[in-house]
Enzyme design. Sequence first.
Site, short mmCIF file in Angstrom:
data_model
loop_
_atom_site.label_atom_id
_atom_site.label_comp_id
_atom_site.label_asym_id
_atom_site.label_seq_id
_atom_site.Cartn_x
_atom_site.Cartn_y
_atom_site.Cartn_z
N LYS A 17 0.84 -1.21 0.00
CA LYS A 17 0.00 0.00 0.00
C LYS A 17 0.87 1.25 0.00
CE LYS A 17 -2.07 -1.02 3.90
NZ LYS A 17 -1.48 -2.34 4.17
N ARG A 93 -9.84 1.23 7.92
CA ARG A 93 -9.61 -0.20 8.08
C ARG A 93 -10.62 -0.89 8.98
NH1 ARG A 93 -3.47 -1.29 9.37
NH2 ARG A 93 -3.10 0.66 8.35
N ARG A 130 11.52 -5.43 5.23
CA ARG A 130 11.22 -4.00 5.07
C ARG A 130 12.10 -3.12 5.96
NH1 ARG A 130 5.31 -2.26 5.55
NH2 ARG A 130 5.42 -3.52 7.43
N ARG A 162 10.92 -1.23 11.29
CA ARG A 162 9.80 -0.71 12.07
C ARG A 162 9.61 -1.51 13.36
NH1 ARG A 162 4.65 0.08 8.16
NH2 ARG A 162 3.70 -1.14 9.84
N ARG A 173 -1.39 -8.37 13.46
CA ARG A 173 -1.90 -7.44 12.46
C ARG A 173 -2.63 -8.18 11.34
NH1 ARG A 173 3.68 -5.19 11.50
NH2 ARG A 173 2.91 -4.18 9.62
P1 AP5 Z 1 4.76 -1.61 2.04
O1 AP5 Z 1 4.49 -0.74 0.88
O2 AP5 Z 1 5.48 -1.05 3.22
O3 AP5 Z 1 3.42 -2.38 2.52
P2 AP5 Z 1 2.10 -1.82 3.20
O4 AP5 Z 1 0.96 -2.43 2.48
O5 AP5 Z 1 2.16 -0.34 3.30
O6 AP5 Z 1 2.16 -2.54 4.60
P3 AP5 Z 1 2.15 -1.96 6.08
O7 AP5 Z 1 2.83 -3.02 6.92
O8 AP5 Z 1 2.67 -0.57 6.13
O9 AP5 Z 1 0.70 -1.97 6.47
P4 AP5 Z 1 0.22 -1.90 7.94
O10 AP5 Z 1 -1.22 -1.82 7.73
O11 AP5 Z 1 0.70 -3.00 8.80
O12 AP5 Z 1 0.93 -0.63 8.57
P5 AP5 Z 1 0.49 0.87 8.74
O13 AP5 Z 1 1.71 1.67 8.76
O14 AP5 Z 1 -0.58 1.21 7.80
O15 AP5 Z 1 5.60 -2.87 1.49
C1 AP5 Z 1 6.14 -3.84 2.38
C2 AP5 Z 1 7.58 -4.20 1.96
O16 AP5 Z 1 7.55 -4.85 0.71
C3 AP5 Z 1 8.52 -3.02 1.80
O17 AP5 Z 1 9.81 -3.39 2.22
C4 AP5 Z 1 8.51 -2.74 0.29
O18 AP5 Z 1 9.72 -2.18 -0.14
C5 AP5 Z 1 8.31 -4.15 -0.27
N1 AP5 Z 1 7.51 -4.18 -1.50
C6 AP5 Z 1 6.41 -3.41 -1.79
N2 AP5 Z 1 5.93 -3.75 -3.00
C7 AP5 Z 1 6.71 -4.75 -3.46
C8 AP5 Z 1 6.70 -5.55 -4.65
N3 AP5 Z 1 5.80 -5.35 -5.62
N4 AP5 Z 1 7.65 -6.50 -4.77
C9 AP5 Z 1 8.57 -6.70 -3.81
N5 AP5 Z 1 8.64 -6.00 -2.67
C10 AP5 Z 1 7.72 -5.03 -2.50
O19 AP5 Z 1 -0.15 0.84 10.21
C11 AP5 Z 1 0.66 0.59 11.33
C12 AP5 Z 1 -0.18 0.58 12.59
O20 AP5 Z 1 -0.78 1.87 12.78
C13 AP5 Z 1 -1.37 -0.38 12.60
O21 AP5 Z 1 -0.97 -1.69 12.95
C14 AP5 Z 1 -2.28 0.29 13.63
O22 AP5 Z 1 -1.81 0.05 14.93
C15 AP5 Z 1 -2.08 1.75 13.34
N6 AP5 Z 1 -3.07 2.24 12.34
C16 AP5 Z 1 -2.79 2.75 11.11
N7 AP5 Z 1 -3.91 3.08 10.47
C17 AP5 Z 1 -4.94 2.77 11.29
C18 AP5 Z 1 -6.35 2.84 11.17
N8 AP5 Z 1 -6.95 3.31 10.06
N9 AP5 Z 1 -7.10 2.41 12.23
C19 AP5 Z 1 -6.54 1.94 13.34
N10 AP5 Z 1 -5.20 1.83 13.51
C20 AP5 Z 1 -4.41 2.23 12.50
MG MG Z 2 2.42 1.04 4.90
#
Ligand code: AP5
Ligand code: MG
Length: 225
Positions: A17, A93, A130, A162, A173
């Site tokens: 994402k 989400r 990552r 992270r 998660r």
């Molecule tokens: P990346 O692009 O980082 O993946 P992502 O989908 O963004 O995954 P996240 O882990 O960031 O999602 P998340 O939901 O756990 O975390 P968030 O920060 O939103 O890609 C992953 C890796 O793969 C990277 O190393 C990248 O380089 C690599 N990659 C990407 N594409 C690739 C490809 N095509 N091929 C190969 N490699 C590739 O949330 C964190 C925390 O915040 C949550 O757990 C929660 O506690 C809180 N939070 C955030 N939003 C909310 C909400 N709306 N409600 C409640 N709590 C929330």
């Molecule tokens: Mg992310």
Amino acid sequence: MSRGPRLVVLGRQGAGKGTQAAMLAEHYGVSHLSTGDLFRAAARAGTPFGLEAQRYMDDGNLVPDDIVVGVVEERLLGDGDIERGFVLDGFPRTEPQARELERVLEAHPLDGVIELLVPTEVVLERMEGRRVCEQCGATYHVHSPPRENWTCDVCGGRVVQRDDDTEEAITRRLELYERETRPLTDFYRGRGLLVEVDGVGDPHDVFERVVKAVDRLDDWSQDSW
Ligand code: AP5
Ligand code: MG
Ligand code: ZN
């Protein structure tokens, strides 16, 4: 002046994402709004709100809906993004968050919701490798590091692992995703907004698929503001 699209990027943790949302925002000249990045920045700044959010994040739990909605609403309303267009990453989400988003957007509804489809074994490998910039949130991987010595290509910040990319937090998660976020696919399918895109493969190939999908959405590019 014509506007950019109003998009949500959905997909389980590690689906890409953040990676795709950043490229989309640049391509269409709109803001990339990642709730995870906002919370991590607030935690690093040590604000009371950030420290509270961090307690939930480190264990892999969701931050309560009212807190998240407040933050997103303030950002969207404050910066004129609703009119210009935006890419939301990591929000909504839960179904209550999705309903609140409709309230906030009011007369400017979403143009589309892109769901990145990636199997579990692939997301596990992506999250293990990552690395992110602690300043600006730019995302890297041990197989595609920044040019120089774990220093961010974008801003020169330190690139680190992270805190919630531990085995337990990742498991938690992914469980929460199935329970709380998966139902959003039906929610948005029901509104005719959901577009599924294969998220496996080189990030640039995935991006091409995503852009094709966005450009095929109903006529957002004809709107002016
Ligand atoms: P990346 O692009 O980082 O993946 P992502 O989908 O963004 O995954 P996240 O882990 O960031 O999602 P998340 O939901 O756990 O975390 P968030 O920060 O939103 O890609 C992953 C890796 O793969 C990277 O190393 C990248 O380089 C690599 N990659 C990407 N594409 C690739 C490809 N095509 N091929 C190969 N490699 C590739 O949330 C964190 C925390 O915040 C949550 O757990 C929660 O506690 C809180 N939070 C955030 N939003 C909310 C909400 N709306 N409600 C409640 N709590 C929330
Ligand atoms: Mg992310
Ligand atoms: Zn950076």
